[in-house]
Motif scaffolding. Structure first.
Motif, PDB file in Angstrom:
ATOM      1  N   ARG A 152       0.830  -1.209   0.000  1.00 49.56           N
ATOM      2  CA  ARG A 152       0.000   0.000   0.000  1.00 49.56           C
ATOM      3  C   ARG A 152       0.857   1.248   0.000  1.00 49.56           C
ATOM      4  NH1 ARG A 152      -5.713   0.375   2.311  1.00 49.56           N
ATOM      5  NH2 ARG A 152      -5.291   2.565   2.493  1.00 49.56           N
ATOM      6  N   ASP A 153       1.888   1.261   0.828  1.00 53.28           N
ATOM      7  CA  ASP A 153       2.767   2.436   0.880  1.00 53.28           C
ATOM      8  C   ASP A 153       3.529   2.593  -0.430  1.00 53.28           C
ATOM      9  OD1 ASP A 153       1.819   2.752   3.372  1.00 53.28           O
ATOM     10  OD2 ASP A 153       3.721   2.505   4.430  1.00 53.28           O
ATOM     11  N   ASP A 183       2.440   1.796  -3.323  1.00 50.42           N
ATOM     12  CA  ASP A 183       1.473   2.347  -4.277  1.00 50.42           C
ATOM     13  C   ASP A 183       1.386   3.865  -4.135  1.00 50.42           C
ATOM     14  OD1 ASP A 183      -0.478   2.001  -6.280  1.00 50.42           O
ATOM     15  OD2 ASP A 183      -2.078   2.205  -4.803  1.00 50.42           O
ATOM     16  N   ARG A 184       1.340   4.325  -2.895  1.00 50.67           N
ATOM     17  CA  ARG A 184       1.278   5.770  -2.621  1.00 50.67           C
ATOM     18  C   ARG A 184       2.524   6.463  -3.171  1.00 50.67           C
ATOM     19  NH1 ARG A 184      -0.393  10.356  -1.937  1.00 50.67           N
ATOM     20  NH2 ARG A 184      -0.384  11.543  -0.009  1.00 50.67           N
ATOM     21  N   ILE A 205      -1.317  -5.331  -8.217  1.00 50.84           N
ATOM     22  CA  ILE A 205      -1.698  -4.126  -7.480  1.00 50.84           C
ATOM     23  C   ILE A 205      -0.875  -2.929  -7.939  1.00 50.84           C
ATOM     24  CG2 ILE A 205      -1.713  -3.039  -5.200  1.00 50.84           C
ATOM     25  CD1 ILE A 205      -2.212  -5.875  -4.042  1.00 50.84           C
ATOM     26  N   LEU A 206       0.423  -3.108  -8.101  1.00 57.79           N
ATOM     27  CA  LEU A 206       1.283  -1.950  -8.325  1.00 57.79           C
ATOM     28  C   LEU A 206       1.451  -1.578  -9.801  1.00 57.79           C
ATOM     29  CD1 LEU A 206       4.022  -2.507  -5.612  1.00 57.79           C
ATOM     30  CD2 LEU A 206       1.989  -1.085  -5.525  1.00 57.79           C
TER      31      LEU A 206
END
Lengths: 264, 217
Positions: free
Chosen positions: A150-151, A153-154, A193-194
């Protein structure tokens, strides 16, 4: 003109510094002139991982504030002739430098070096913004954990907005045994995801702990799996086509037998 | 990409240039010129329609058209993008209007790429997003939201209170959905369904159904 590459992740503790040290050593051992820049001001670690901590006289902040010449602050590695470290300051904080100073510094360094690797601090604040200011490429390090992905991705979103052109992913600390049992995200989950290019996968390896404590990058000593992975990533950075190591397939006797007869 | 404020599309009727008017006009103008310059005459002679996401002033339109001419493109006289509607019988149209349909009045923002963790799109009209909306990303729209890809983040439709607004996604695995301020979150257990779905507000609850047939709303 050398390449300026920032190594970043968003989340802390996923292996940015270890990756920086190993890719630096890997590229230098392949004959390239490399400088590592630690931008984690106040929490410097790259010097320790490199085993150069007791050679620091001047640092990054001294250079940008003009207290010394750039060459005076560069520390030559004790093993490799063509590897240098520009350490971070330990007494100040991230606000001690700004983006313009970083851009000027990286422009200066790339004239003399083939690769300028920037070790980025965790987070998305000033320290991150300074670290990416002069970089045209980024290596995003993540581990196979939801929080780290998640991080990442940010961070990728922020790098894209900052016009960093080449973004590539390194998956660190993968445990093939856990992936096989379905207890860990696999490479495909993360890539879905990425959605950026994968540069390499580094398996979880106890030898990293040993090599970090010794101040000797894993890529240089012994034949550890992680060291081999970092060596391959270094070669890919030089544009070589290196096949991915087969972490997914088993190493048990049955898996080896199956591979032997072409079933695995 | 999300930061791209000028998008050029080829169509049967020449080039279509989508301008994100949420951006500064100077930025739009520079970006447009930069795109043409980068194309190195590739667009020479093409007819072009300018498509701002919200109306530009007459002077601004003139200025952008002048840039087009400068690079050898031919702006269509008074080219305005009108959404294409099938002819409907009067009764149906009246019914739609009574139901407070939005499609006739609001502009549509078209975005492509990946909307990543922490990124937000906000639009006074509808949003059409081609790509994935990642966990931690958010789309807010006064009208409908359509995602051609995985919607894994959050989508708030009808933010000005329009209860007829809908959210449609190719794959709907959201964190949160909201329509006209009514919020729903995904159930705790994994409920990934491998087909497109539509979320609507019915009796103050968000209801999700498969979006498979052509009949809409």
């Amino acid at each position: 003109m050398g390449e300026v590459i920032v190594i970043t992740s968003g989340k802390g503790g996923v292996g940015k510094t270890t990756t920086t040290a190993n890719l630096g050593a890997g590229l230098a051992s392949l004959g390239k002139k490399v400088v590592l820049v630690d931008t984690d001001i106040g929490l410097r670690n790259l010097d320790v991982v490199m085993g150069l901590e007791n050679r620091i006289v001047y640092d990054l902040v001294d250079v940008v504030e003009g207290r010394c010449r750039l060459k005076q602050a560069l520390i030559k590695d004790k093993r490799l002739e063509s590897l240098y470290l520009l350490p971070a300051n330990q007494t100040r904080d991230k606000s001690a430098i700004n983006r313009q100073q970083m851009i000027k510094l990286t422009e200066q360094l790339r004239e003399d070096y083939d690769f300028v690797l920037i070790d980025c601090p965790a987070g998305i604040e000033g320290g991150f913004k300074n670290a990416v200011a002069g970089a045209e490429q980024a290596l995003v390090v993540t581990t196979p954990e939801v929080a780290a992905v998640r991080d990442a991705d940010r961070i990728i979103g922020l790098l894209e907005a900052d016009d960093v052109e080449a973004l590539r992913l390194i998956i660190n600390r993968l445990r093939p045994d856990m992936v096989r049992k379905g207890d860990m995200m696999d490479i495909e989950d993360i890539m879905e995801i990425l959605a950026i290019d994968l540069l390499g996968v580094v398996p979880e390896d106890e030898y990293i702990v040993v090599s970090t404590n010794r101040g000797e990058p894993a890529v240089l000593g012994g034949h550890s799996k992680a060291g081999q992975a970092y060596h391959n990533i270094s070669r890919r950075l030089l544009g070589e086509e290196v096949p991915f190591l087969n972490w997914e397939t088993g190493n048990g006797i049955m898996a080896r037998l199956k591979r032997l007869i072409g079933l695995g | 990409m999300v930061h791209n404020c000028v998008t050029i599309k080829g169509t049967l009727n020449g080039l279509m240039i989508i301008l994100d008017t949420n951006r500064d006009f100077d930025e739009l103008r520079e970006n447009l010129a930069a795109k043409f310059a980068a194309a190195q005459g590739f667009f020479q002679g093409a007819t072009v329609s300018l498509l701002p996401t919200s109306p530009l002033s007459h002077d601004q339109t003139e200025e952008l058209e002048a840039i087009c001419r400068e690079y050898g493109l031919v702006p269509k006289a008074g080219a305005v993008y009108k959404p294409f509607h099938r002819k409907r019988n009067a009764a149906r149209k009246a019914k739609r209007q009574a139901a407070g349909s939005l499609t006739e009045e609001l502009p549509t923002l078209l975005e492509e790429g990946n909307l990543r963790n922490g990124q937000v799109i906000e639009s006074p009209g509808h949003v059409m997003f081609v790509g994935a909306v990642h966990q931690g990303a958010l789309i807010k729209a006064a009208g409908n939201i359509l995602v051609m890809g995985n919607l894994m983040g959050s989508a708030y439709a009808g933010i000005n209170g329009n209860r007829q607004a809908v959210i449609i996604a190719h794959r709907l695995f959201p964190e949160q959905l909201a329509i006209a301020g009514v919020i729903a979150r995904s159930p705790e257990h994994n409920t990934r369904r491998p087909y497109p779905e539509i979320a609507r507000l019915i009796n103050n609850k968000i209801v999700i159904e498969p979006y498979l047939n052509i009949k809409r709303i």
